[in-house]
Design an enzyme around this catalytic site. Sequence first.
Site, mmCIF file in Angstrom:
data_model
loop_
_atom_site.group_PDB
_atom_site.id
_atom_site.type_symbol
_atom_site.label_atom_id
_atom_site.label_comp_id
_atom_site.label_asym_id
_atom_site.label_seq_id
_atom_site.Cartn_x
_atom_site.Cartn_y
_atom_site.Cartn_z
ATOM 1 N N GLY A 7 0.778 -1.211 0.090
ATOM 2 C CA GLY A 7 -0.011 -0.007 0.036
ATOM 3 C C GLY A 7 0.849 1.130 0.051
ATOM 4 C CG ASN A 8 -0.379 4.612 -1.752
ATOM 5 O OD1 ASN A 8 -1.041 5.343 -1.065
ATOM 6 N ND2 ASN A 8 -0.586 4.081 -2.747
ATOM 7 N NE ARG A 9 3.774 7.870 5.300
ATOM 8 C CZ ARG A 9 5.078 8.492 5.413
ATOM 9 N NH1 ARG A 9 6.267 7.720 5.411
ATOM 10 N NH2 ARG A 9 4.961 9.689 6.167
ATOM 11 C CB SER A 10 -2.730 7.975 -0.689
ATOM 12 O OG SER A 10 -3.842 9.186 -0.960
#
Length: 405
Positions: free
Chosen positions: A211-214
């Site tokens: 995933g990512n930190r958006s």
Amino acid sequence: MNAAGPKVLLGVAGGIAAYKSAELLRRLTETGHSVRVLPTASALNFVGAATFEALSGQPVNVGVFSDVPSVQHVKLGQEADLVVVAPATADLLARAVQGRADDLLTGSLLTARCPVLFAPAMHTEMWEHPATRDNVALLRSRGVVVLEPASGRLTGKDTGPGRLPDPAEIAEFARLLLERPDALPRDLEGRRVVVSAGGTREPLDPVRYLGNRSSGRQGYALARVAAQRGARVTLVAGHTADLADPAAVDVVRVGSALEMRDAMHTAVADADAVVMAAAVADFRPVSLAAHKIKKSGNEPEPVRLTTNPDILVELVGARKPGRLVVGFAAETGDEHTDALEFGRQKLARKGCDLLVVNAVGEGRAFEVPDNAGWLLGADGGETELANGSKALLASRVWDAVAERL
Ligand code: C5P
């Protein structure tokens, strides 16, 4: 503006949603606003004056005959930087339309020269009644911002439009109007827009993902602002921080990039504008394990990745005449090229009509409420987006979209 923070008058009318005004009040004071609460007499049937006094640190009066020597019914409105009425009942809207001044709140509405924000809450029948429709239209024609209510459960078993927007959302609009009083014109009325937000999660096995930190905050702000400028909005949301559903927006939830791609292609069918604010993963694991991958004594297997489709490029390719496609680019720049130049190259590569370039890194843009950057147009236009709330940046993007539609 006041040295102790902007002076906000918080009007509270007598509907059951009045209980949520305490939460709004807390949010406004915690973010540095000096808030004076003006409840109507009926609002005090729902929330006691002591609650408002304790949370605001200021006295609470209802009638025009309280504290007569200081001429409160004139002074409070004159000195305010913003008036927020939440909830605004059908009766309060009607009194505001007529210019009544039979209590401190309506009197202050007549003397205020600052932006005024109404957050209506009432039963669907009342909201849809021609009397209320006309009152809302008249208030809007006078430059007052009247928010679209949220849909969902009302008191009792009823559902439909008429719910008070989430207090966090009202607070976001309050900040926006202080930053930019003309941020919410009704210039997207009759338009259909689609916005993507948040990060995608690319599954490795039934319990793990890349995933990512958006946080999704910028995309949510775009959806909120478009809805309050009159557009019909679909928000395709990947994983986000704990954000309230925007009022008057259809939310479609997705997990992976491939799910987002399908949802976007479906949602844009009759759209006039589409904004890809989501942080789509560039890669996904080649295979999805059917069972949880087990630890063994050996070295772990490397994860093989494959490239995800570029949804923005696909949307540009599939665009109908007249539809605008807006992309986002988060850039850090490197030793040879700055973020803006990378943005120009990306605009050309992706082929979209508008590209928002954010300079990221060092605590900027990700997981924070503020944003800044540039708005680049395929027509060569370049506008700097000054630092401010994500709603402010959203309002600048919709200006550019509305201008081109
Ligand atoms: O190439 P980059 O990821 O920097 O481009 C960012 C823009 O492209 C954003 O608007 C993002 O939503 C979109 N994008 C996409 N599909 C991908 C990757 C990015 O639509 N697979």
